[in-house]
Design a protein around this motif. Structure first.
Motif, PDB file in Angstrom:
ATOM      1  N   GLY A  15       0.800  -1.226   0.000  1.00 52.07           N
ATOM      2  CA  GLY A  15       0.000   0.000   0.000  1.00 52.07           C
ATOM      3  C   GLY A  15       0.828   1.269   0.000  1.00 52.07           C
ATOM      4  N   GLY A  16       1.985   1.239   0.602  1.00 53.52           N
ATOM      5  CA  GLY A  16       2.838   2.427   0.665  1.00 53.52           C
ATOM      6  C   GLY A  16       3.259   2.911  -0.712  1.00 53.52           C
ATOM      7  N   PRO A  17       3.908   2.067  -1.496  1.00 54.85           N
ATOM      8  CA  PRO A  17       4.292   2.505  -2.843  1.00 54.85           C
ATOM      9  C   PRO A  17       3.081   2.847  -3.727  1.00 54.85           C
ATOM     10  CG  PRO A  17       5.561   0.597  -2.208  1.00 54.85           C
ATOM     11  CD  PRO A  17       4.517   0.791  -1.152  1.00 54.85           C
ATOM     12  N   ALA A  18       2.011   2.105  -3.568  1.00 54.48           N
ATOM     13  CA  ALA A  18       0.822   2.401  -4.374  1.00 54.48           C
ATOM     14  C   ALA A  18       0.266   3.777  -4.025  1.00 54.48           C
ATOM     15  CB  ALA A  18      -0.237   1.326  -4.154  1.00 54.48           C
ATOM     16  N   ALA A  19       0.262   4.108  -2.744  1.00 58.92           N
ATOM     17  CA  ALA A  19      -0.239   5.418  -2.326  1.00 58.92           C
ATOM     18  C   ALA A  19       0.685   6.543  -2.792  1.00 58.92           C
ATOM     19  CB  ALA A  19      -0.378   5.461  -0.807  1.00 58.92           C
ATOM     20  N   MET A  20       1.980   6.275  -2.855  1.00 55.97           N
ATOM     21  CA  MET A  20       2.911   7.305  -3.310  1.00 55.97           C
ATOM     22  C   MET A  20       2.854   7.495  -4.826  1.00 55.97           C
ATOM     23  SD  MET A  20       6.295   6.835  -0.956  1.00 55.97           S
ATOM     24  CE  MET A  20       6.518   5.117  -1.318  1.00 55.97           C
ATOM     25  N   LEU A  21       2.554   6.448  -5.571  1.00 55.39           N
ATOM     26  CA  LEU A  21       2.546   6.526  -7.028  1.00 55.39           C
ATOM     27  C   LEU A  21       1.181   6.901  -7.599  1.00 55.39           C
ATOM     28  CD1 LEU A  21       4.770   3.450  -7.868  1.00 55.39           C
ATOM     29  CD2 LEU A  21       5.415   5.854  -7.903  1.00 55.39           C
ATOM     30  N   ALA A  22       0.138   6.817  -6.799  1.00 62.97           N
ATOM     31  CA  ALA A  22      -1.214   7.114  -7.283  1.00 62.97           C
ATOM     32  C   ALA A  22      -1.349   8.540  -7.835  1.00 62.97           C
ATOM     33  CB  ALA A  22      -2.231   6.854  -6.179  1.00 62.97           C
ATOM     34  N   PRO A  23      -0.793   9.574  -7.182  1.00 62.91           N
ATOM     35  CA  PRO A  23      -0.920  10.924  -7.759  1.00 62.91           C
ATOM     36  C   PRO A  23      -0.295  11.048  -9.150  1.00 62.91           C
ATOM     37  CG  PRO A  23      -0.234  11.078  -5.477  1.00 62.91           C
ATOM     38  CD  PRO A  23      -0.176   9.628  -5.851  1.00 62.91           C
ATOM     39  N   PHE A  24       0.785  10.324  -9.411  1.00 55.85           N
ATOM     40  CA  PHE A  24       1.404  10.370 -10.727  1.00 55.85           C
ATOM     41  C   PHE A  24       0.519   9.710 -11.780  1.00 55.85           C
ATOM     42  CE2 PHE A  24       5.039  10.619  -7.806  1.00 55.85           C
ATOM     43  CZ  PHE A  24       5.566  11.824  -8.232  1.00 55.85           C
ATOM     44  N   ALA A  25      -0.139   8.629 -11.398  1.00 54.22           N
ATOM     45  CA  ALA A  25      -1.048   7.962 -12.332  1.00 54.22           C
ATOM     46  C   ALA A  25      -2.245   8.854 -12.649  1.00 54.22           C
ATOM     47  CB  ALA A  25      -1.507   6.628 -11.748  1.00 54.22           C
ATOM     48  N   VAL A  26      -2.780   9.509 -11.630  1.00 48.29           N
ATOM     49  CA  VAL A  26      -3.914  10.420 -11.843  1.00 48.29           C
ATOM     50  C   VAL A  26      -3.483  11.601 -12.706  1.00 48.29           C
ATOM     51  CG1 VAL A  26      -5.499  11.998 -10.680  1.00 48.29           C
ATOM     52  CG2 VAL A  26      -5.092   9.719  -9.733  1.00 48.29           C
ATOM     53  N   ALA A  27      -2.306  12.145 -12.440  1.00 50.59           N
ATOM     54  CA  ALA A  27      -1.812  13.271 -13.232  1.00 50.59           C
ATOM     55  C   ALA A  27      -1.630  12.865 -14.691  1.00 50.59           C
ATOM     56  CB  ALA A  27      -0.495  13.782 -12.657  1.00 50.59           C
ATOM     57  N   ARG A  28      -1.128  11.675 -14.929  1.00 49.83           N
ATOM     58  CA  ARG A  28      -0.937  11.201 -16.304  1.00 49.83           C
ATOM     59  C   ARG A  28      -2.280  11.104 -17.036  1.00 49.83           C
ATOM     60  NH1 ARG A  28       2.718  10.788 -20.415  1.00 49.83           N
ATOM     61  NH2 ARG A  28       1.805   9.345 -21.884  1.00 49.83           N
ATOM     62  N   LEU A  29      -3.301  10.590 -16.343  1.00 52.58           N
ATOM     63  CA  LEU A  29      -4.626  10.497 -16.959  1.00 52.58           C
ATOM     64  C   LEU A  29      -5.183  11.880 -17.275  1.00 52.58           C
ATOM     65  CD1 LEU A  29      -6.206   7.659 -14.783  1.00 52.58           C
ATOM     66  CD2 LEU A  29      -5.458   7.507 -17.166  1.00 52.58           C
ATOM     67  N   LEU A  30      -4.983  12.835 -16.371  1.00 58.02           N
ATOM     68  CA  LEU A  30      -5.470  14.191 -16.605  1.00 58.02           C
ATOM     69  C   LEU A  30      -4.730  14.868 -17.762  1.00 58.02           C
ATOM     70  CD1 LEU A  30      -5.968  15.442 -12.943  1.00 58.02           C
ATOM     71  CD2 LEU A  30      -7.735  14.818 -14.592  1.00 58.02           C
ATOM     72  N   VAL A  31      -3.433  14.620 -17.880  1.00 59.32           N
ATOM     73  CA  VAL A  31      -2.662  15.187 -18.979  1.00 59.32           C
ATOM     74  C   VAL A  31      -3.154  14.633 -20.309  1.00 59.32           C
ATOM     75  CG1 VAL A  31      -0.367  15.152 -20.056  1.00 59.32           C
ATOM     76  CG2 VAL A  31      -0.609  15.759 -17.664  1.00 59.32           C
ATOM     77  N   ASP A  32      -3.389  13.335 -20.374  1.00 57.99           N
ATOM     78  CA  ASP A  32      -3.893  12.733 -21.604  1.00 57.99           C
ATOM     79  C   ASP A  32      -5.260  13.285 -21.966  1.00 57.99           C
ATOM     80  OD1 ASP A  32      -1.638  11.208 -21.950  1.00 57.99           O
ATOM     81  OD2 ASP A  32      -2.487   9.420 -20.995  1.00 57.99           O
ATOM     82  N   GLN A  33      -6.116  13.426 -20.971  1.00 56.88           N
ATOM     83  CA  GLN A  33      -7.455  13.963 -21.211  1.00 56.88           C
ATOM     84  C   GLN A  33      -7.359  15.404 -21.736  1.00 56.88           C
ATOM     85  OE1 GLN A  33      -9.858  14.118 -17.686  1.00 56.88           O
ATOM     86  NE2 GLN A  33     -11.636  14.925 -18.741  1.00 56.88           N
ATOM     87  N   HIS A  34      -6.487  16.197 -21.146  1.00 51.26           N
ATOM     88  CA  HIS A  34      -6.333  17.586 -21.574  1.00 51.26           C
ATOM     89  C   HIS A  34      -5.762  17.657 -22.996  1.00 51.26           C
ATOM     90  CE1 HIS A  34      -5.692  21.873 -21.343  1.00 51.26           C
ATOM     91  NE2 HIS A  34      -4.417  21.697 -21.656  1.00 51.26           N
ATOM     92  N   ALA A  35      -4.815  16.784 -23.297  1.00 50.27           N
ATOM     93  CA  ALA A  35      -4.223  16.779 -24.637  1.00 50.27           C
ATOM     94  C   ALA A  35      -5.274  16.469 -25.693  1.00 50.27           C
ATOM     95  CB  ALA A  35      -3.088  15.762 -24.698  1.00 50.27           C
ATOM     96  N   HIS A  36      -6.145  15.509 -25.414  1.00 53.26           N
ATOM     97  CA  HIS A  36      -7.208  15.187 -26.368  1.00 53.26           C
ATOM     98  C   HIS A  36      -8.182  16.350 -26.516  1.00 53.26           C
ATOM     99  CE1 HIS A  36      -5.992  11.120 -27.103  1.00 53.26           C
ATOM    100  NE2 HIS A  36      -5.991  10.836 -25.816  1.00 53.26           N
ATOM    101  N   GLN A  37      -8.491  17.011 -25.422  1.00 53.35           N
ATOM    102  CA  GLN A  37      -9.410  18.142 -25.464  1.00 53.35           C
ATOM    103  C   GLN A  37      -8.813  19.297 -26.280  1.00 53.35           C
ATOM    104  OE1 GLN A  37     -10.390  19.686 -21.612  1.00 53.35           O
ATOM    105  NE2 GLN A  37     -11.816  21.187 -22.401  1.00 53.35           N
ATOM    106  N   VAL A  38      -7.539  19.587 -26.076  1.00 54.29           N
ATOM    107  CA  VAL A  38      -6.876  20.664 -26.815  1.00 54.29           C
ATOM    108  C   VAL A  38      -6.797  20.308 -28.298  1.00 54.29           C
ATOM    109  CG1 VAL A  38      -4.664  21.829 -27.148  1.00 54.29           C
ATOM    110  CG2 VAL A  38      -5.608  21.563 -24.856  1.00 54.29           C
TER     111      VAL A  38
END
Length: 61
Positions: A15-38
């Motif tokens: 759980g420790g590494p997963a909790a530390m890496l989760a924000p990066f995974a969410v940020a990556r999804l948001l970046v992809d979503q924004h790129a498609h929107q732009v």
């Protein structure tokens, strides 16, 4: 080591590494979503003149 300790250790080790890496995974999804929107916006607005184009036209008149 009893069962509770082993269970708690397993949770911390997974759980420790997963909790530390989760924000990066969410940020990556948001970046992809924004790129498609732009990209969609750029495609839709490709024929709209920009401010720079309008200024150039005004200067050339």
């Amino acid at each position: 080591m009893n069962d509770t300790t082993a269970y708690a250790l397993a949770l911390v080790l997974t759980g420790g590494p997963a909790a530390m890496l989760a924000p990066f995974a969410v940020a990556r999804l948001l970046v992809d979503q924004h790129a498609h929107q732009v990209a969609d916006d750029n495609t839709r607005l490709a024929d709209v003149p920009t401010v720079a184009t309008t200024r150039r036209e005004l200067i050339n008149r």
